[in-house]
Design a protein around this motif. Structure first.
Motif, PDB file in Angstrom:
ATOM      1  N   ARG A 914     -22.546  14.105  42.932  1.00 49.05           N
ATOM      2  CA  ARG A 914     -23.275  14.602  44.101  1.00 49.05           C
ATOM      3  C   ARG A 914     -24.621  13.894  44.283  1.00 49.05           C
ATOM      4  O   ARG A 914     -25.180  13.344  43.351  1.00 49.05           O
ATOM      5  CB  ARG A 914     -23.515  16.109  43.967  1.00 49.05           C
ATOM      6  CG  ARG A 914     -22.310  16.954  44.296  1.00 49.05           C
ATOM      7  CD  ARG A 914     -21.305  17.005  43.158  1.00 49.05           C
ATOM      8  NE  ARG A 914     -21.888  17.524  41.944  1.00 49.05           N
ATOM      9  CZ  ARG A 914     -21.331  17.457  40.752  1.00 49.05           C
ATOM     10  NH1 ARG A 914     -20.164  16.857  40.590  1.00 49.05           N
ATOM     11  NH2 ARG A 914     -21.918  17.971  39.693  1.00 49.05           N
ATOM     12  N   PHE A 915     -25.146  13.976  45.498  1.00 48.61           N
ATOM     13  CA  PHE A 915     -26.413  13.346  45.816  1.00 48.61           C
ATOM     14  C   PHE A 915     -27.439  14.420  46.178  1.00 48.61           C
ATOM     15  O   PHE A 915     -27.126  15.604  46.275  1.00 48.61           O
ATOM     16  CB  PHE A 915     -26.243  12.347  46.969  1.00 48.61           C
ATOM     17  CG  PHE A 915     -25.415  12.896  48.111  1.00 48.61           C
ATOM     18  CD1 PHE A 915     -25.993  13.634  49.123  1.00 48.61           C
ATOM     19  CD2 PHE A 915     -24.040  12.680  48.140  1.00 48.61           C
ATOM     20  CE1 PHE A 915     -25.230  14.135  50.162  1.00 48.61           C
ATOM     21  CE2 PHE A 915     -23.275  13.184  49.180  1.00 48.61           C
ATOM     22  CZ  PHE A 915     -23.859  13.921  50.194  1.00 48.61           C
ATOM     23  N   ARG A 916     -28.662  14.003  46.391  1.00 45.96           N
ATOM     24  CA  ARG A 916     -29.756  14.921  46.677  1.00 45.96           C
ATOM     25  C   ARG A 916     -29.537  15.687  47.977  1.00 45.96           C
ATOM     26  O   ARG A 916     -29.008  15.175  48.942  1.00 45.96           O
ATOM     27  CB  ARG A 916     -31.069  14.136  46.773  1.00 45.96           C
ATOM     28  CG  ARG A 916     -32.271  15.000  47.135  1.00 45.96           C
ATOM     29  CD  ARG A 916     -33.520  14.175  47.246  1.00 45.96           C
ATOM     30  NE  ARG A 916     -34.682  15.021  47.514  1.00 45.96           N
ATOM     31  CZ  ARG A 916     -35.931  14.579  47.580  1.00 45.96           C
ATOM     32  NH1 ARG A 916     -36.177  13.307  47.399  1.00 45.96           N
ATOM     33  NH2 ARG A 916     -36.922  15.394  47.834  1.00 45.96           N
ATOM     34  N   GLY A 917     -29.970  16.966  47.968  1.00 47.47           N
ATOM     35  CA  GLY A 917     -30.007  17.738  49.193  1.00 47.47           C
ATOM     36  C   GLY A 917     -28.728  18.462  49.532  1.00 47.47           C
ATOM     37  O   GLY A 917     -28.546  18.862  50.684  1.00 47.47           O
ATOM     38  N   VAL A 918     -27.829  18.627  48.541  1.00 49.91           N
ATOM     39  CA  VAL A 918     -26.585  19.349  48.813  1.00 49.91           C
ATOM     40  C   VAL A 918     -26.468  20.530  47.851  1.00 49.91           C
ATOM     41  O   VAL A 918     -27.078  20.570  46.794  1.00 49.91           O
ATOM     42  CB  VAL A 918     -25.342  18.442  48.674  1.00 49.91           C
ATOM     43  CG1 VAL A 918     -25.415  17.274  49.621  1.00 49.91           C
ATOM     44  CG2 VAL A 918     -25.159  17.957  47.236  1.00 49.91           C
ATOM     45  N   ILE A 919     -25.656  21.486  48.245  1.00 48.88           N
ATOM     46  CA  ILE A 919     -25.367  22.656  47.424  1.00 48.88           C
ATOM     47  C   ILE A 919     -24.170  22.352  46.528  1.00 48.88           C
ATOM     48  O   ILE A 919     -23.170  21.801  46.975  1.00 48.88           O
ATOM     49  CB  ILE A 919     -25.066  23.876  48.310  1.00 48.88           C
ATOM     50  CG1 ILE A 919     -26.360  24.432  48.923  1.00 48.88           C
ATOM     51  CG2 ILE A 919     -24.345  24.956  47.541  1.00 48.88           C
ATOM     52  CD1 ILE A 919     -27.245  25.193  47.930  1.00 48.88           C
ATOM     53  N   GLU A 920     -24.294  22.710  45.261  1.00 51.29           N
ATOM     54  CA  GLU A 920     -23.200  22.575  44.307  1.00 51.29           C
ATOM     55  C   GLU A 920     -22.801  23.951  43.788  1.00 51.29           C
ATOM     56  O   GLU A 920     -23.600  24.890  43.821  1.00 51.29           O
ATOM     57  CB  GLU A 920     -23.606  21.701  43.121  1.00 51.29           C
ATOM     58  CG  GLU A 920     -24.089  20.322  43.488  1.00 51.29           C
ATOM     59  CD  GLU A 920     -24.403  19.502  42.248  1.00 51.29           C
ATOM     60  OE1 GLU A 920     -24.020  19.933  41.137  1.00 51.29           O
ATOM     61  OE2 GLU A 920     -25.014  18.432  42.382  1.00 51.29           O
ATOM     62  N   LYS A 921     -21.579  24.051  43.298  1.00 53.86           N
ATOM     63  CA  LYS A 921     -21.141  25.317  42.721  1.00 53.86           C
ATOM     64  C   LYS A 921     -19.807  25.118  42.012  1.00 53.86           C
ATOM     65  O   LYS A 921     -19.178  24.066  42.127  1.00 53.86           O
ATOM     66  CB  LYS A 921     -20.985  26.375  43.801  1.00 53.86           C
ATOM     67  CG  LYS A 921     -19.854  26.076  44.761  1.00 53.86           C
ATOM     68  CD  LYS A 921     -19.545  27.238  45.658  1.00 53.86           C
ATOM     69  CE  LYS A 921     -18.190  27.011  46.313  1.00 53.86           C
ATOM     70  NZ  LYS A 921     -17.086  27.101  45.345  1.00 53.86           N
ATOM     71  N   CYS A 922     -19.371  26.148  41.307  1.00 53.05           N
ATOM     72  CA  CYS A 922     -18.068  26.154  40.647  1.00 53.05           C
ATOM     73  C   CYS A 922     -16.968  25.920  41.673  1.00 53.05           C
ATOM     74  O   CYS A 922     -16.966  26.513  42.755  1.00 53.05           O
ATOM     75  CB  CYS A 922     -17.856  27.496  39.946  1.00 53.05           C
ATOM     76  SG  CYS A 922     -16.139  27.917  39.624  1.00 53.05           S
ATOM     77  N   SER A 923     -16.027  25.056  41.332  1.00 54.64           N
ATOM     78  CA  SER A 923     -14.926  24.728  42.244  1.00 54.64           C
ATOM     79  C   SER A 923     -13.577  25.212  41.721  1.00 54.64           C
ATOM     80  O   SER A 923     -12.543  24.826  42.246  1.00 54.64           O
ATOM     81  CB  SER A 923     -14.872  23.216  42.466  1.00 54.64           C
ATOM     82  OG  SER A 923     -14.509  22.555  41.262  1.00 54.64           O
ATOM     83  N   TYR A 924     -13.598  26.079  40.687  1.00 55.55           N
ATOM     84  CA  TYR A 924     -12.350  26.449  40.005  1.00 55.55           C
ATOM     85  C   TYR A 924     -11.664  25.193  39.455  1.00 55.55           C
ATOM     86  O   TYR A 924     -10.451  25.144  39.324  1.00 55.55           O
ATOM     87  CB  TYR A 924     -11.382  27.174  40.941  1.00 55.55           C
ATOM     88  CG  TYR A 924     -11.498  28.694  40.964  1.00 55.55           C
ATOM     89  CD1 TYR A 924     -12.301  29.395  40.068  1.00 55.55           C
ATOM     90  CD2 TYR A 924     -10.767  29.433  41.895  1.00 55.55           C
ATOM     91  CE1 TYR A 924     -12.392  30.783  40.111  1.00 55.55           C
ATOM     92  CE2 TYR A 924     -10.848  30.823  41.939  1.00 55.55           C
ATOM     93  CZ  TYR A 924     -11.670  31.502  41.044  1.00 55.55           C
ATOM     94  OH  TYR A 924     -11.746  32.878  41.080  1.00 55.55           O
ATOM     95  N   CYS A 925     -12.462  24.166  39.151  1.00 58.04           N
ATOM     96  CA  CYS A 925     -11.934  22.876  38.683  1.00 58.04           C
ATOM     97  C   CYS A 925     -10.819  22.409  39.612  1.00 58.04           C
ATOM     98  O   CYS A 925      -9.669  22.190  39.206  1.00 58.04           O
ATOM     99  CB  CYS A 925     -11.444  22.980  37.234  1.00 58.04           C
ATOM    100  SG  CYS A 925     -12.793  23.099  36.021  1.00 58.04           S
ATOM    101  N   VAL A 926     -11.167  22.239  40.871  1.00 55.70           N
ATOM    102  CA  VAL A 926     -10.179  21.919  41.896  1.00 55.70           C
ATOM    103  C   VAL A 926      -9.438  20.623  41.592  1.00 55.70           C
ATOM    104  O   VAL A 926      -8.274  20.455  41.982  1.00 55.70           O
ATOM    105  CB  VAL A 926     -10.865  21.853  43.279  1.00 55.70           C
ATOM    106  CG1 VAL A 926     -11.853  20.702  43.345  1.00 55.70           C
ATOM    107  CG2 VAL A 926      -9.845  21.762  44.389  1.00 55.70           C
TER     108      VAL A 926
END
Length: 1011
Positions: A914-926
């Motif tokens: 990921r890059f700056r300025g974005v939201i990250e979160k758990c993806s259920y290990c998609v």
């Protein structure tokens, strides 16, 4: 509406318990005051320096696959398919044990470690050290070449020096090594002692099980290893023994999955074991126990003798304790414990922390023998590599001889005594009496600087080796990549010294194993490499009985008295252990299980002790600064931050090791305080100390008050008896006294999935799986391995102490720790919190650019290149599981740092960086989910994988099997069965966001006499 609430009050910290105005203001802020950009003394450049060892990794040119024949990729190898990882079985050594693991290998690059299901030491699970091991491989601060008198040289020059120097077989050589169970290593060790007639070999580990082994010698007349079989135990009594944590017990993974297997409850007809814990400081095992008693460390031993004395009234074999009378003889716990143990003879375990005296361990061994536990819940085994002497005593004697000038050469294998040896030994100065000192180590560390020669050691993923599990199962350590920095393994290093020639680890290991497989060697060798373990191996059980001279030998220990006044206890750190993992950014940033502190060690103390020192128990929220104390013991003094921990014993201060390093690595340098100077050869575990407040303050980055629950019922718990009387105790109605608002209206419309909704509900098509997760709070003990596994799998960056202090931690799954009860004797709870993947997700309703959407298989997804960073979704998430990426944590290393062009090659290629300025979160290990769906579609024509074929990273790593994941449309799947359990509940049910992640409520099997 009347609220006949049965809700328990849980709290994260003393501030939340007090609910003062300052705390309320703190929780109302999204981020601390002045949390803007990196404009303070922790500049961008300093930040990158700290981050370098966690993201800047080794060069792609060095990524070579260790095979006997190298095939050019112009002719594609049959076992390599681009984009498809290969998995190889190997083992990770730790002290004198190994843990069986599987290594994910992408085009010759190891990228992820998992447990090996076929190996008894792991059962397919791991601990935090196993998960973080991959980061140590790619650490650019690892030593890259041998050094002679501080100057870089070559491996060939060292081999030539060793050949010349050790050609004199009469040299007086002192070998000092780490503990090591490798059969090949110990074969070469014996060769060395035979080759050099004047040689001596001692083992030094700052934290070891020498006292436990010596205790069996006092009790049974043999030096034996104790193995506790917690899966066979109905009652467990742990005396200052954190046997579920990797820093407390070297067999923690096996211990954890065995003890939690006895506490899985599917219905009211099930039973579960009962755990008692007596300890000075809150540990993971103590938080998991049904009953916990806080005592000073110096009180544990008298307590054990008092328990033995009480049991001697009812069983044979404990007459040596019949006359014991001390301060605990009439303690309430003594009689209650004795009664429960007597009621469970043959199905109980009494254990003791390794660092307690040999006499205390002998008493515990005698108790287990008298209770008929030997052979069922406790077994004893002879160690083939352990000598006839106590290794700690041998080390102390060797240093005395070293100071007397009785050696001309010292060879140090891995160990770092210049940093971790007792302060009164003055080890670094003692090396000055020797003409030649040679040190093999991962880093150019404290001992390396005091030596003439430093030799860089190969990582276990780079070298052939072998080892024995805690229970004696033999394993081969199979390399995944050729040494990035041309290092030597322990066996190659020692063999060079003994023979004067350089041999490959592969040949040395095969030479050893040829004695195990005398027929059809190649086939059996390949089987072991494939399985990761020799199934026919393992320590044989030794039949034991308390010897006749036991009573006279134990007598001198029985007069042990607690220390008056304040005492200090020095333990290995929960994440850094003895300092060997200090340069690992993942472990530095992992919150400590009970305090939730990152990037530091502290002086833990009880609220009462803090008040007696003039330290307020509650934290000042205007900054992250906390008071410092000055601690003096054994002629040495240090200053360290004070931290108040509820449930800590009074007049007791707990310190941890592994910090305060200098010039070792960019992550480790200058972090925390070195506490080893307070250890001495006669007081390595606890001692009296003088403590005073300094008046100075120190910044601590702690996450315990992040994401406050604001008094809401995130955790639900009951006793086993309460559950049997009221199986629906975890329901919303049982907790609050009324039904979830809107549930009646939904039922009237024929919808039993939850309260009536204001939004249009959308569910995926039937041909798609519908994913869900269930987390059993009755299994979780807060070890944090899920966090590290997620970080390794999903390329999550390390952000540093200052940013953590600003509540910007990036972990996709956190483990919340709650207390319940009064501040002195609270109960503790752990709750992993990933993204809930709500069916009616609040984040999706507010995103202005549709960056967060719902997939057909029920997962809440993030489209990173669509996100514009408004953070509306994070503000609207009631569970606070979204992370905003404030800085280009990773991009910096694509243009700067060591070998920048291949930084991304060290990450999981299946996961976006990921890059700056974005939201990250758990993806259920998609990425794992989609891979399984594709494989299922090809194999069966259905996009629904078989149950168990998809495991998220957190689920796969968890040693307690607390996390289950699967397809909710499969009513027979494990996760579906858990969803139908009486204890199943979801967070914040009244909000009707319908999370796909739910929890099984916590149960405690309490003793009614102690309730």
């Amino acid at each position: 509406m009347s609220d006949q609430s049965n809700q328990t009050t849980f709290w994260k910290s003393l501030n939340e318990l007090a609910k003062n105005e300052e705390y309320k203001k703190y929780t109302e802020r999204e981020f601390p005051e002045n949390a803007t950009e990196m404009t303070d003394q922790v500049s961008r450049r300093s930040f990158l320096r700290v981050m370098g060892a966690s993201i800047a990794l080794a060069g792609f040119a060095s990524c070579r696959k260790p095979v006997q024949k190298i095939l050019p990729f112009s002719k594609q190898p049959e076992d390599v398919v681009l984009g498809e990882p290969n998995y190889y079985a190997t083992s990770m050594p730790f002290q004198d044990t190994v843990t069986g693991i599987l290594v994910e290998n992408n085009e010759g690059r190891p990228t992820k470690l998992e447990g090996n299901e076929q190996h008894p030491s792991s059962g397919g699970r791991t601990n935090i050290y196993n998960q973080a091991g991959i980061l140590n491989l790619y650490d650019p601060d690892r030593s890259r070449s041998p050094r002679r008198n501080g100057e870089s040289t070559s491996k060939d020059e060292f081999v030539q020096f060793a050949s010349d120097h050790f050609s004199d077989r009469n040299r007086r050589v002192l070998f000092i090594s780490e503990a090591n169970s490798s059969p090949t290593y110990n074969r070469i060790k014996q060769n060395a002692l035979q080759t050099f007639s004047n040689a001596n070999w001692v083992t030094f580990e700052p934290f070891n099980d020498d006292n436990a082994i010596e205790g069996t010698n006092i009790a049974f007349g043999q030096r034996l290893r104790t193995v506790n079989h917690y899966d066979n135990a109905d009652v467990v009594v742990a005396l200052n023994d954190d046997f579920m944590s990797p820093f407390g017990h070297k067999n923690s993974v096996e211990n954890a999955y065995k003890v939690t297997s006895r506490r899985k409850v599917s219905s009211t007809d099930d039973s579960m074991s009962r755990i008692y814990c007596v300890e000075n400081s809150f540990t993971s095992t103590g938080s998991y126990a049904d009953h916990r008693l806080r005592l000073k460390t110096s009180e544990i031993e008298p307590f054990a003798y008092a328990l033995a004395a009480k049991l001697s009234e009812s069983v044979n074999g404990l007459s040596a304790f019949s006359n014991v009378s001390n301060a605990f003889s009439n303690h309430d716990w003594i009689e209650r414990l004795a009664n429960d143990l007597l009621s469970n003879r043959g199905s109980s375990v009494v254990s003791l922390g390794f660092d307690h005296s040999a006499g205390a361990h002998a008493a515990v061994a005698a108790i287990n023998s008298a209770l008929n536990n030997v052979g069922s819940t406790v077994t004893y085994h002879e160690l083939p590599y352990y000598g006839d002497e106590n290794q700690t005593e041998e080390f102390l004697n060797a240093i005395t001889e070293l100071k007397a000038g009785n050696y001309d050469t010292v060879v140090l294998v891995g160990t770092n005594p210049a940093y971790s040896a007792p302060a009164d030994l003055e080890f670094a100065q003692a090396l000055g009496n020797v003409d030649t000192t040679i040190h093999l180590s991962d880093y150019y560390n404290e001992t390396s600087k005091a030596s003439n020669w430093h030799v860089n050691r190969a990582h276990f993923l780079e070298a052939w080796g072998d080892g024995l599990a805690y229970t004696g199962h033999r394993s081969v350590i199979q390399p995944q990549i050729l040494p990035l920095f041309d290092g030597l393994s322990e066996i190659e290093f020692l063999n060079t010294i003994v023979t004067g020639e350089e041999s490959t680890g592969y040949d040395l290991v095969q030479e050893t194993w040829s004695n195990y497989f005398t027929s059809n060697f190649d086939r059996q060798w390949e089987t072991v490499l494939h399985d990761g373990v020799d199934r026919e191996s393992g320590f044989e059980q030794v039949n034991v009985s308390v010897r006749s001279g036991f009573a006279s030998d134990i007598r001198s220990y029985l007069s042990a008295e607690p220390i008056n006044g304040i005492e200090i206890t020095i333990k290995p750190d929960a994440t850094l252990f003895d300092g060997r993992f200090a340069n690992n950014g993942w472990l530095q940033e992992l919150p400590e299980p009970m305090t939730k502190i990152t990037w530091d060690n502290v002086a833990l103390m009880s609220p009462s002790t803090a008040e007696s020192l003039g330290i307020p128990p509650e934290q000042n929220f205007k900054s992250n600064d906390v008071p410092m104390v000055r601690i003096s013991a054994g002629g040495n003094t240090l200053e360290i931050a004070a931290w108040v921990l509820p449930g800590h014993a009074d007049d007791s201060i707990t310190l941890t090791t592994g910090y305060g390093r200098n010039n070792v690595g960019r992550v480790a340098d200058g972090v925390g305080v070195d506490t080893y100077p307070l250890r001495s050869s006669d007081a390595m575990f606890f001692r009296p100390a003088e403590v005073e407040k300094t008046g100075a303050m120190y910044e601590i980055a702690c996450v315990q008050d992040h994401n406050s629950i604001e008094g809401r019922d995130m955790v639900r718990e009951a006793t086993l008896e309460e559950y049997r009387e009221n199986p629906d105790f975890a329901t919303y109605k049982s907790i609050h006294g009324y039904e979830v608002p809107g549930i009646k209206e939904a039922l009237a419309e024929g919808d039993d999935r939850g309260p009536i909704s204001l939004f249009e509900e959308q569910y995926g098509p039937d041909y798609q799986p519908q994913w869900g997760m269930a987390i059993d709070l009755n299994a979780c003990f807060g070890c944090g391995v899920c966090t590290i596994a997620c970080q390794a799998e999903n390329n999550i960056p390390v952000i540093g102490k200052r940013e953590v202090g600003r509540r910007r931690i990036m972990h996709w799954i956190r483990t919340d720790r709650y207390f319940e009860g009064d501040r002195d004797n609270p109960k503790a709870y752990h709750q992993p919190v990933p993204c809930m993947h709500c069916e009616m997700a609040p984040c999706e309703q507010v995103c202005p650019v549709a960056a967060t959407t719902h997939s057909e298989d029920g997962m809440n997804q993030m489209t990173y290149n669509r996100c514009i960073g408004t953070r509306y979704c994070a503000n609207n998430c009631p569970f606070k599981v979204r992370r905003f990426n404030f800085f280009n944590y990773t991009k910096e290393y694509l243009t700067t740092g060591d070998d920048p062009e291949i930084i991304q090659m060290a990450m999981n290629p299946d996961v976006t960086v990921r890059f700056r300025g974005v939201i990250e979160k758990c993806s259920y290990c998609v990425q794992r989910v989609n891979k399984a769906k594709i494989e299922s579609k090809i194999a069966t024509g259905s996009k629904k994988p078989a149950d168990g074929s998809v495991q998220t990273a957190c689920q796969q790593a968890c040693p307690a099997n607390a996390i289950t994941f699967g397809d909710l449309t499969d009513r027979n799947s494990v996760v579906s069965q858990h969803k139908q359990n009486d204890r199943n509940y979801v967070m914040l049910e009244e909000m009707n966001v319908r999370p796909r992640t739910s929890y099984l409520a916590k149960l405690r099997n309490t003793n009614s006499e102690l309730a």
